[in-house]
Design a protein around this motif. Sequence first.
Motif, PDB file in Angstrom:
ATOM      1  N   PRO A  53       0.979  -1.310   0.043  1.00 30.19           N
ATOM      2  CA  PRO A  53      -0.056   0.035   0.170  1.00 30.19           C
ATOM      3  C   PRO A  53       0.781   1.245   0.026  1.00 30.19           C
ATOM      4  N   LYS A  54       0.355   2.348  -0.598  1.00 33.36           N
ATOM      5  CA  LYS A  54       1.052   3.510  -0.752  1.00 33.36           C
ATOM      6  C   LYS A  54       0.045   4.716  -0.402  1.00 33.36           C
ATOM      7  N   LYS A  55       0.577   5.692   0.301  1.00 34.36           N
ATOM      8  CA  LYS A  55      -0.410   6.949   0.536  1.00 34.36           C
ATOM      9  C   LYS A  55      -0.190   8.034  -0.642  1.00 34.36           C
ATOM     10  N   VAL A  56      -0.786   8.564  -1.060  1.00 37.51           N
ATOM     11  CA  VAL A  56      -0.808   9.441  -2.072  1.00 37.51           C
ATOM     12  C   VAL A  56      -1.652  10.673  -2.070  1.00 37.51           C
ATOM     13  N   LYS A  57      -1.417  11.835  -2.711  1.00 32.82           N
ATOM     14  CA  LYS A  57      -2.210  12.915  -2.740  1.00 32.82           C
ATOM     15  C   LYS A  57      -2.706  13.147  -4.125  1.00 32.82           C
ATOM     16  N   ILE A  58      -3.770  13.651  -4.208  1.00 26.54           N
ATOM     17  CA  ILE A  58      -4.774  13.803  -5.499  1.00 26.54           C
ATOM     18  C   ILE A  58      -4.972  15.040  -6.042  1.00 26.54           C
ATOM     19  N   GLY A  59      -5.208  15.398  -7.241  1.00 32.13           N
ATOM     20  CA  GLY A  59      -5.365  16.451  -7.692  1.00 32.13           C
ATOM     21  C   GLY A  59      -6.425  16.880  -8.583  1.00 32.13           C
ATOM     22  N   ILE A  60      -6.405  17.259  -9.772  1.00 30.95           N
ATOM     23  CA  ILE A  60      -7.526  17.197 -10.650  1.00 30.95           C
ATOM     24  C   ILE A  60      -7.890  15.799 -10.912  1.00 30.95           C
ATOM     25  N   ARG A  61      -9.640  15.686 -10.985  1.00 35.10           N
ATOM     26  CA  ARG A  61     -10.003  14.386 -11.233  1.00 35.10           C
ATOM     27  C   ARG A  61     -10.947  14.472 -12.294  1.00 35.10           C
ATOM     28  N   SER A  62     -11.411  13.683 -13.148  1.00 38.51           N
ATOM     29  CA  SER A  62     -12.307  13.360 -14.167  1.00 38.51           C
ATOM     30  C   SER A  62     -13.153  12.187 -14.078  1.00 38.51           C
ATOM     31  N   ASP A  63     -13.925  11.749 -15.057  1.00 35.16           N
ATOM     32  CA  ASP A  63     -14.687  10.667 -14.845  1.00 35.16           C
ATOM     33  C   ASP A  63     -13.791   9.255 -14.755  1.00 35.16           C
ATOM     34  N   LYS A  64     -12.721   9.405 -15.490  1.00 34.31           N
ATOM     35  CA  LYS A  64     -11.772   8.251 -15.591  1.00 34.31           C
ATOM     36  C   LYS A  64     -10.670   7.839 -14.909  1.00 34.31           C
ATOM     37  N   VAL A  65     -10.125   9.060 -14.922  1.00 35.73           N
ATOM     38  CA  VAL A  65      -8.825   9.173 -14.306  1.00 35.73           C
ATOM     39  C   VAL A  65      -8.647  10.385 -13.203  1.00 35.73           C
ATOM     40  N   LEU A  66      -7.655  10.185 -12.417  1.00 32.27           N
ATOM     41  CA  LEU A  66      -7.303  11.250 -11.458  1.00 32.27           C
ATOM     42  C   LEU A  66      -5.769  11.416 -11.235  1.00 32.27           C
ATOM     43  N   GLN A  67      -5.631  12.696 -11.000  1.00 32.99           N
ATOM     44  CA  GLN A  67      -4.142  13.065 -10.993  1.00 32.99           C
ATOM     45  C   GLN A  67      -3.551  12.867  -9.647  1.00 32.99           C
ATOM     46  N   ILE A  68      -2.308  12.283  -9.640  1.00 33.91           N
ATOM     47  CA  ILE A  68      -1.590  12.130  -8.373  1.00 33.91           C
ATOM     48  C   ILE A  68      -0.498  12.983  -8.129  1.00 33.91           C
ATOM     49  N   THR A  69      -0.561  13.853  -7.293  1.00 31.91           N
ATOM     50  CA  THR A  69       0.324  15.058  -7.065  1.00 31.91           C
ATOM     51  C   THR A  69       1.623  14.405  -6.376  1.00 31.91           C
ATOM     52  N   ASP A  70       1.587  13.442  -5.424  1.00 28.92           N
ATOM     53  CA  ASP A  70       2.461  13.284  -4.544  1.00 28.92           C
ATOM     54  C   ASP A  70       2.320  11.748  -4.079  1.00 28.92           C
ATOM     55  N   GLY A  71       3.549  10.916  -4.223  1.00 30.97           N
ATOM     56  CA  GLY A  71       3.253   9.518  -3.676  1.00 30.97           C
ATOM     57  C   GLY A  71       3.860   8.399  -4.839  1.00 30.97           C
ATOM     58  N   LEU A  72       3.519   8.951  -5.960  1.00 30.88           N
ATOM     59  CA  LEU A  72       3.934   7.879  -7.203  1.00 30.88           C
ATOM     60  C   LEU A  72       5.069   8.285  -8.019  1.00 30.88           C
ATOM     61  N   ALA A  73       5.668   7.471  -8.697  1.00 30.27           N
ATOM     62  CA  ALA A  73       6.743   7.782  -9.598  1.00 30.27           C
ATOM     63  C   ALA A  73       6.476   7.113 -10.853  1.00 30.27           C
ATOM     64  N   VAL A  74       7.053   7.518 -11.926  1.00 33.47           N
ATOM     65  CA  VAL A  74       7.008   7.163 -13.287  1.00 33.47           C
ATOM     66  C   VAL A  74       7.418   5.535 -13.099  1.00 33.47           C
ATOM     67  N   GLY A  75       6.580   4.596 -13.821  1.00 34.13           N
ATOM     68  CA  GLY A  75       7.105   3.331 -13.964  1.00 34.13           C
ATOM     69  C   GLY A  75       6.452   2.466 -12.724  1.00 34.13           C
ATOM     70  N   ASP A  76       5.843   3.085 -11.894  1.00 32.04           N
ATOM     71  CA  ASP A  76       5.048   2.434 -10.620  1.00 32.04           C
ATOM     72  C   ASP A  76       3.872   1.531 -11.326  1.00 32.04           C
ATOM     73  N   SER A  77       3.646   0.346 -10.693  1.00 35.06           N
ATOM     74  CA  SER A  77       2.649  -0.495 -11.266  1.00 35.06           C
ATOM     75  C   SER A  77       1.408  -0.459 -10.080  1.00 35.06           C
ATOM     76  N   VAL A  78       0.411   0.139 -10.551  1.00 36.44           N
ATOM     77  CA  VAL A  78      -0.624   0.370  -9.604  1.00 36.44           C
ATOM     78  C   VAL A  78      -1.850  -0.611 -10.104  1.00 36.44           C
ATOM     79  N   ILE A  79      -2.286  -1.322  -8.712  1.00 39.58           N
ATOM     80  CA  ILE A  79      -3.101  -2.424  -9.043  1.00 39.58           C
ATOM     81  C   ILE A  79      -4.695  -1.758  -9.142  1.00 39.58           C
ATOM     82  N   ARG A  80      -5.521  -2.165 -10.121  1.00 42.21           N
ATOM     83  CA  ARG A  80      -6.493  -1.417 -10.580  1.00 42.21           C
ATOM     84  C   ARG A  80      -7.724  -2.312 -10.551  1.00 42.21           C
ATOM     85  N   THR A  81      -7.510  -3.810 -10.403  1.00 42.10           N
ATOM     86  CA  THR A  81      -8.588  -4.902 -10.213  1.00 42.10           C
ATOM     87  C   THR A  81      -8.278  -5.676  -9.262  1.00 42.10           C
ATOM     88  N   GLY A  82      -9.209  -6.452  -8.502  1.00 43.84           N
ATOM     89  CA  GLY A  82      -8.883  -7.296  -7.238  1.00 43.84           C
ATOM     90  C   GLY A  82      -8.440  -6.542  -5.942  1.00 43.84           C
TER      91      GLY A  82
END
Length: 387
Positions: A343-372
């Motif tokens: 698990p990883k704590k993150v901060k969010i920014g602008i959101r839309s219907d399908k995607v959400l901006q992450i302003t802090d907590g993630l880096a390029v190349g991270d694999s984020v679980i989206r199912t299960g």
Amino acid sequence: MQTQEQEREELEAAETPTGRSPRVLWIVVTLALIAGLVFVKMRFFPAPNTDAKGSGGGRGAAGGGKGGPGAKGAGQKLPVQVYVVQPTNLSDEVAATGSVLADESVIIKSELSGKITSLNIREGQPVRRGQLLFSINADEAQAAINKQQYNIRLFRDQEKRQRTLLDKEYISTQEYEQANNQLQTAQADLKALQASLAKAYVRAPFDGVLGLTTATIGTYVSPGTEITTLSRVRPVKIDFAVPGRFASSVRVGDVVSITDEGTSKKYDAKVYAIDPQIDPVSRTQPVRARYANTRDELRPGAFVKVNLQLGESTTALQVPTEAVIPEASGYSVYLVQNGKMVPKKVKIGIRSDKVLQITDGLAVGDSVIRTGILQVKPGDAVRAGAD
């Protein structure tokens, strides 16, 4: 007392098969019950295989290839779908709702009591500044003005005579000042009457379009009676508010996109004023824009949607909305690291219907679980599959 022959007959009867059958049946039932309990214990409640050589080793430990029920899931990995974080283009946009206001608007009212003697209101038609809209019977005011003008002539003649006498020192300065004061007072009263008479003739205070009216010639009105409205609709104002956290990003001169709720047409307006205070109730920043409205596209009172562009980024990190987990203390995501869920704590920014901006907590190349997400726990082994 029984005879020896009777006792021998009873002993022979006890040793017959008929006498032994209840005891044997009880023993058989007891053994069958014990065997059933042992089977249930081994089938549904197996002992943990902590040591192949220990007391729990037995058949489960020796039969490593076949194993018991617990040995089958020891190396099983839960399959999940992941999203690999990559930099994306993102428009920093704020959406809000707004209202259309006339550039200038006023309710035309009567300031005097009396009957309307003339009415030049053409409903829904434009008028020019200074154009007469209606007039009220002002005969009494005009008569009072005429009377006061006669008084002024009289007081003026008296003042001239008193000045002549003062020059010849026939009267005192005080007597002259009394005559002069009468003249000045009469002139002031005349100006007040003329101002009152002017209120009987109501004129347009600026160029605009007249509203509807129920007044007609002969209608008796009182001070404060509403006659009609006058609005300037070229240009129009757009009132809206943005969340307080974006207050520092809004600037005078910013262009906003306006969508008319009724026609779904879009127009571009320009911010010209920002309220210096944030609303303490809604925690929003009031903003006002202006649109030329040369073709009367927008009408005052209309509801519009407002989109304000605050900038654009080409390195924004965004993830699918279903991958972000809201928590009491913020937001988090589940990452796949070394084949396990972390698990990883993150901060969010602008959101839309399908995607959400992450302003802090993630880096390029991270694999984020989206199912299960509901099936995994921290530290569980997972098998990642790409989208």
